[in-house]
Design a protein around this motif. Structure first.
Motif, PDB file in Angstrom:
ATOM      1  N   ASN A 106       0.859  -1.173   0.000  1.00 14.58           N
ATOM      2  CA  ASN A 106       0.000   0.000   0.000  1.00 14.58           C
ATOM      3  C   ASN A 106       0.898   1.227   0.000  1.00 14.58           C
ATOM      4  O   ASN A 106       1.713   1.416   0.911  1.00 14.58           O
ATOM      5  N   ASN A 112      -6.403   2.848   3.345  1.00 14.96           N
ATOM      6  CA  ASN A 112      -6.408   1.486   2.818  1.00 14.96           C
ATOM      7  C   ASN A 112      -6.374   1.496   1.287  1.00 14.96           C
ATOM      8  O   ASN A 112      -6.745   2.487   0.652  1.00 14.96           O
ATOM      9  N   VAL A 113      -5.949   0.380   0.726  1.00 12.89           N
ATOM     10  CA  VAL A 113      -6.067   0.152  -0.711  1.00 12.89           C
ATOM     11  C   VAL A 113      -6.873  -1.129  -0.913  1.00 12.89           C
ATOM     12  O   VAL A 113      -6.694  -2.112  -0.185  1.00 12.89           O
TER      13      VAL A 113
END
Length: 236
Positions: A106, A112-113
């Motif tokens: 990430n 977040n991804v």
């Protein structure tokens, strides 16, 4: 026409804290003998990775690996010398071929991804490893197909297989027809978001429908929907 329905609720699941992953097919510690593949489609993982975390350097061979970020950014580095970032709207493909090592993290320190990691069995084994990445505008897929992976379309990233990935954002009450590119192929429709009807099947968020022995199919959107169609050879 033959079909197989995969509910989002029946996917395999692994949560390691830094990685929350749902598996459409057998992967890692998840094994379902009825869900090992759909033709040449071997893996479809729906991964969420926490900030600055990811997959350390590890090897692959003889696999076509496609990454599609749904939100966030991925930092990618591999043994071909590639070192960059995959953004939302990008599609990345890595032909592992005779052997490649890579890492994915990430790229963000605070967000977040979420990305789809998809593995396709190759047409030709032990080719020279290669990497490609392209950016695609979501405007160009509104109520129509946007081909993003193909063996013969210069606007798509190239794949070492007779496989085609197409994306669409379908507005409510709109209908879209998918016509298969290659005889003998099947198509795996993965609903990223929304609600659609395909013949007598209703798909909701993260449901999927595999269809083969057919020339084409019709998709009707009940609400705004994001669709990924993965067309692959059924004989491997």
């Amino acid at each position: 026409m033959k079909t197989i329905f995969h509910s989002h609720a029946d996917r395999g699941h692994a949560n390691f804290g830094w990685l929350d992953s749902f598996h459409s097919f057998s992967f890692g510690n998840y094994y379902n003998p009825e869900k090992t593949n759909f033709g040449a489609l071997r893996v479809l993982n729906d991964d969420v990775v926490t900030p600055s975390m990811g997959f350390g350097t590890h090897p692959h061979d003889n696999m076509e690996i496609v990454s599609i970020p749904l939100y966030g950014e991925l930092a990618h580095k591999d043994s071909t010398g590639t070192n960059g970032v995959i953004l939302t709207g990008d599609v990345q493909i890595m032909s592992a071929g005779s052997g490649i090592r890579h890492s994915e993290f990430n790229h963000s320190p605070d967000k977040n991804v979420n990305f789809l990691q998809i593995w396709i069995l190759p047409k030709e084994r032990n080719i020279e490893p290669r990497y490609a990445q392209k950016s695609y505008s979501p405007v160009e897929r509104k109520n129509k197909w946007q081909c993003v992976v193909s063996p013969n379309d210069s606007n798509a990233v190239w794949i070492n297989q007779d496989a085609y990935f197409s994306l669409s954002t379908l507005e409510p009450s709109h209908t879209l027809t998918y016509t298969l590119q290659t005889k003998g192929n099947g198509v795996y429709i993965f609903l990223i978001s929304g609600k659609v009807k395909i013949n007598d099947h209703v798909l909701e968020r993260r449901d999927a429908l595999g269809v083969w022995d057919v020339e084409g199919l019709q998709i009707d959107a009940e609400i705004s929907s994001e669709i990924l169609c993965i067309e692959v050879p059924m004989k491997i």
